[in-house]
Motif scaffolding. Structure first.
Motif, PDB file in Angstrom:
ATOM      1  N   ASN A   2      11.569 -10.077 -49.773  1.00 17.31           N
ATOM      2  CA  ASN A   2      11.692  -9.090 -48.903  1.00 17.31           C
ATOM      3  C   ASN A   2      12.602  -9.166 -47.730  1.00 17.31           C
ATOM      4  O   ASN A   2      12.540 -10.478 -47.113  1.00 17.31           O
ATOM      5  CB  ASN A   2      10.130  -8.797 -48.005  1.00 17.31           C
ATOM      6  CG  ASN A   2       9.319  -8.327 -49.042  1.00 17.31           C
ATOM      7  OD1 ASN A   2       9.548  -7.593 -49.855  1.00 17.31           O
ATOM      8  ND2 ASN A   2       7.930  -8.446 -48.563  1.00 17.31           N
ATOM      9  N   ALA A  80       9.330  -7.200 -39.473  1.00 17.69           N
ATOM     10  CA  ALA A  80       8.997  -8.456 -40.169  1.00 17.69           C
ATOM     11  C   ALA A  80       7.538  -8.798 -40.254  1.00 17.69           C
ATOM     12  O   ALA A  80       7.141  -9.167 -41.441  1.00 17.69           O
ATOM     13  CB  ALA A  80       9.511  -9.385 -39.289  1.00 17.69           C
ATOM     14  N   MET A  81       6.730  -8.260 -39.203  1.00 16.19           N
ATOM     15  CA  MET A  81       5.315  -8.435 -39.401  1.00 16.19           C
ATOM     16  C   MET A  81       4.536  -7.518 -40.547  1.00 16.19           C
ATOM     17  O   MET A  81       3.780  -7.978 -41.113  1.00 16.19           O
ATOM     18  CB  MET A  81       4.514  -8.142 -38.072  1.00 16.19           C
ATOM     19  CG  MET A  81       4.929  -9.152 -37.103  1.00 16.19           C
ATOM     20  SD  MET A  81       4.248  -8.568 -35.424  1.00 16.19           S
ATOM     21  CE  MET A  81       2.396  -8.520 -35.774  1.00 16.19           C
ATOM     22  N   TYR A  82       5.224  -6.102 -40.381  1.00 12.27           N
ATOM     23  CA  TYR A  82       4.339  -5.329 -41.408  1.00 12.27           C
ATOM     24  C   TYR A  82       4.818  -5.031 -42.564  1.00 12.27           C
ATOM     25  O   TYR A  82       4.171  -4.631 -43.678  1.00 12.27           O
ATOM     26  CB  TYR A  82       4.173  -3.984 -40.615  1.00 12.27           C
ATOM     27  CG  TYR A  82       3.424  -3.886 -39.354  1.00 12.27           C
ATOM     28  CD1 TYR A  82       1.922  -4.205 -39.434  1.00 12.27           C
ATOM     29  CD2 TYR A  82       3.938  -4.198 -38.082  1.00 12.27           C
ATOM     30  CE1 TYR A  82       1.126  -4.609 -38.374  1.00 12.27           C
ATOM     31  CE2 TYR A  82       3.242  -4.542 -37.029  1.00 12.27           C
ATOM     32  CZ  TYR A  82       1.798  -4.668 -37.175  1.00 12.27           C
ATOM     33  OH  TYR A  82       0.975  -4.613 -36.030  1.00 12.27           O
ATOM     34  N   GLU A  83       6.382  -5.441 -42.752  1.00 13.31           N
ATOM     35  CA  GLU A  83       6.761  -5.484 -44.344  1.00 13.31           C
ATOM     36  C   GLU A  83       6.917  -6.740 -44.817  1.00 13.31           C
ATOM     37  O   GLU A  83       7.314  -7.017 -45.857  1.00 13.31           O
ATOM     38  CB  GLU A  83       7.926  -4.847 -44.178  1.00 13.31           C
ATOM     39  CG  GLU A  83       8.255  -3.457 -43.790  1.00 13.31           C
ATOM     40  CD  GLU A  83       7.600  -2.369 -44.523  1.00 13.31           C
ATOM     41  OE1 GLU A  83       7.319  -2.631 -45.642  1.00 13.31           O
ATOM     42  OE2 GLU A  83       7.323  -1.460 -43.969  1.00 13.31           O
ATOM     43  N   LYS A  84       6.352  -7.894 -44.267  1.00  9.45           N
ATOM     44  CA  LYS A  84       6.256  -9.359 -44.429  1.00  9.45           C
ATOM     45  C   LYS A  84       7.583  -9.687 -44.955  1.00  9.45           C
ATOM     46  O   LYS A  84       7.784 -10.084 -46.128  1.00  9.45           O
ATOM     47  CB  LYS A  84       5.180  -9.470 -45.567  1.00  9.45           C
ATOM     48  CG  LYS A  84       3.752  -8.833 -45.401  1.00  9.45           C
ATOM     49  CD  LYS A  84       2.863  -9.856 -45.218  1.00  9.45           C
ATOM     50  CE  LYS A  84       1.382  -9.617 -44.935  1.00  9.45           C
ATOM     51  NZ  LYS A  84       1.379  -8.601 -43.798  1.00  9.45           N
ATOM     52  N   ASP A  86      10.581 -12.214 -45.722  1.00 14.01           N
ATOM     53  CA  ASP A  86      10.854 -13.433 -46.022  1.00 14.01           C
ATOM     54  C   ASP A  86      12.106 -14.163 -45.409  1.00 14.01           C
ATOM     55  O   ASP A  86      11.957 -15.355 -44.974  1.00 14.01           O
ATOM     56  CB  ASP A  86      11.148 -13.807 -47.463  1.00 14.01           C
ATOM     57  CG  ASP A  86       9.885 -13.394 -48.310  1.00 14.01           C
ATOM     58  OD1 ASP A  86       8.881 -13.936 -48.110  1.00 14.01           O
ATOM     59  OD2 ASP A  86      10.356 -12.211 -49.181  1.00 14.01           O
ATOM     60  N   ILE A 112       4.013 -16.589 -37.241  1.00 13.67           N
ATOM     61  CA  ILE A 112       4.961 -16.134 -38.323  1.00 13.67           C
ATOM     62  C   ILE A 112       6.464 -16.818 -38.198  1.00 13.67           C
ATOM     63  O   ILE A 112       7.122 -16.765 -37.163  1.00 13.67           O
ATOM     64  CB  ILE A 112       5.258 -14.556 -38.177  1.00 13.67           C
ATOM     65  CG1 ILE A 112       3.836 -13.821 -38.292  1.00 13.67           C
ATOM     66  CG2 ILE A 112       5.862 -14.126 -39.375  1.00 13.67           C
ATOM     67  CD1 ILE A 112       3.712 -12.323 -37.791  1.00 13.67           C
ATOM     68  N   LEU A 114      10.288 -16.372 -39.296  1.00 14.74           N
ATOM     69  CA  LEU A 114      11.279 -15.529 -40.049  1.00 14.74           C
ATOM     70  C   LEU A 114      12.539 -16.301 -39.710  1.00 14.74           C
ATOM     71  O   LEU A 114      13.277 -16.230 -38.732  1.00 14.74           O
ATOM     72  CB  LEU A 114      11.231 -14.272 -39.315  1.00 14.74           C
ATOM     73  CG  LEU A 114      12.309 -13.185 -39.798  1.00 14.74           C
ATOM     74  CD1 LEU A 114      12.034 -12.806 -41.337  1.00 14.74           C
ATOM     75  CD2 LEU A 114      12.544 -12.113 -38.960  1.00 14.74           C
ATOM     76  N   SER A 378       9.968 -23.497 -45.559  1.00 18.02           N
ATOM     77  CA  SER A 378       8.325 -23.578 -46.202  1.00 18.02           C
ATOM     78  C   SER A 378       8.019 -24.913 -46.364  1.00 18.02           C
ATOM     79  O   SER A 378       6.657 -25.318 -46.357  1.00 18.02           O
ATOM     80  CB  SER A 378       8.443 -22.797 -47.311  1.00 18.02           C
ATOM     81  OG  SER A 378       9.014 -23.432 -48.703  1.00 18.02           O
TER      82      SER A 378
END
Ligand code: GMT
Length: 381
Positions: A2, A80-84, A86, A112, A114, A378
């Motif tokens: 995403n 970023a929060m609602y469409e997640k 990456d 979160i 980003l 990550s």
């Protein structure tokens, strides 16, 4: 993946590159979320996996300048929060890199992460970036980008000499989709005879008519060329310099040989009817317009500034001259237009060179970088 893409939606190379990149990534199955204050002009049709989030900047009597940065940062956080998302890829450093940093910090407070990549396009560094008042913000937001890319080696060099950057800069050149150019040539609506008689040649210039493009030099070169060979000039684009250009064409008495088309969303079909492209810019980090012309088999008469020599190869795909050297650009244009065999050779060379910048070559470089940045984050590096 995403992927969020932030860009200027207006006519300009950075918006074109961002949009075409997003469309190509979407075709490969990535979900692309464009975030801009208007629909990017090349995002003019339905594309699977593409989503558009408009940044609305509210007017309020207190504001002399509308708070675009705050509105953009809030929109990035929301998407970023609602469409997640990456990863976030911002095009043009000012103000997008610092806004990306702000959004990143806000998201961090919500646990979160980003990462953001900043792509430098040119005037954000070469012109605007040199205004010392921007320096601390640009330097900080670039040094905090999870990756930086620049569209040419020349722009990378300029960036490193202008700002103290500790971060690595990866050069990922601009690109075109060769297939699209072959398609638009095959279904050409625009015919050569609309603009020129059989014995006439056609030169063409495409830009946003800003000072840096030196469109007045286009007219001066053309004036010399048409005195040697019957030639027409097509001008595509619009911008602050257009009134001055119209005045100059009247002074030079060349208006009857100039066709000024104004803005065209996708100039490929018009490029296809011409013989020669001219780009006499003062500075050009890459020269996407030249590459688009080469993809339609047009040799390029350009200056030798910035990243242009990385695209237009002197004596092979066109000719390079010093900035402002009208006589040399006119001489080179006449040389090509007067010699059909040479012109044909340069046309083939231009097309072969354009193929090196095909999206299929460049897209994997971006995907590789996205994967690298995401995996680094990550594992907490
Ligand atoms: O000058 C423009 O056409 C607009 C500007 C932009 O950022 O939108 O273009 C810059 O970015 C393009 C895409 O990367 C490059 O191809 C242009 O060379 C560059 N323009 C300049 O450096 C003057």
């Amino acid at each position: 993946m995403n992927i969020g893409i932030v860009c200027y939606p207006t006519f300009g190379g950075s918006g074109v590159v961002a949009t075409e990149l997003g469309k190509a990534l979407a075709k490969k199955g990535h979900k692309i979320h464009f975030i801009a204050y208007n629909l990017p002009f090349r995002l003019n049709a339905f594309n699977e996996n593409v989503f558009y989030h408009e940044v609305s900047v509210n007017d309020y009597p207190l504001f002399e300048y509308q708070p675009y940065e705050s509105a953009l940062a809030s929109k990035i956080v929301d998407v970023a929060m609602y469409e997640k998302l990456d990863i976030l890829h911002v095009h043009y450093a000012i103000p997008h890199a610092s806004v990306a940093y702000l959004a990143q910090q806000i998201l961090k407070s919500k646990k979160i992460y980003l990462p953001y990549i900043t792509t430098l396009h040119g005037t954000d560094i070469t012109l605007v970036g040199r205004d010392p008042s921007f320096e601390p913000v640009i330097r900080f937001s670039l040094n905090n980008s999870n990756a930086i890319t620049s569209v040419s080696e020349s722009l990378k060099k300029d960036t490193l000499s202008t700002f103290k950057i500790d971060n690595k800069i990866d050069v990922i050149p601009n690109f075109i989709n060769i297939e699209d150019y072959q398609k638009s040539n095959a279904h050409v609506n625009c015919h050569r005879d609309i603009y020129a008689k059989k014995n006439e040649k056609i030169m063409i210039h495409v830009s946003n008519f800003r000072k840096v493009k030196r469109v007045e030099d286009v007219l001066k070169v053309f004036d010399k060329v048409r005195q040697a060979i019957p030639t027409k000039l097509i001008l595509v684009g619009d911008g602050p310099e257009r009134p001055a250009i119209e005045k100059l064409c009247r002074e030079l008495d060349t208006c009857k040989d100039i066709i000024s088309l104004g803005r065209i969303n996708d100039p490929a079909e018009v490029l296809g009817v011409a013989d020669l492209f001219i780009l006499p810019s003062e500075t050009e980090s890459f020269g996407l317009a030249a590459l688009e012309a080469m993809a339609t088999r047009l040799p390029v008469i350009s200056t030798n500034t910035g990243g242009l020599p990385e695209v237009n190869i002197n004596g092979v795909t066109g000719f390079l001259s010093n900035v402002g050297d009208i006589d040399d650009m006119a001489k080179n244009s006449i040389k090509l237009l007067n010699d059909p065999a040479l012109l044909e050779k340069f046309k083939n060379n231009a097309f072969e060179q354009a193929k090196k910048f095909d999206i299929n070559v460049v897209l994997p470089l971006y995907e590789k970088l996205y994967n690298k940045v995401i995996s680094k984050e990550s594992v907490g590096i």
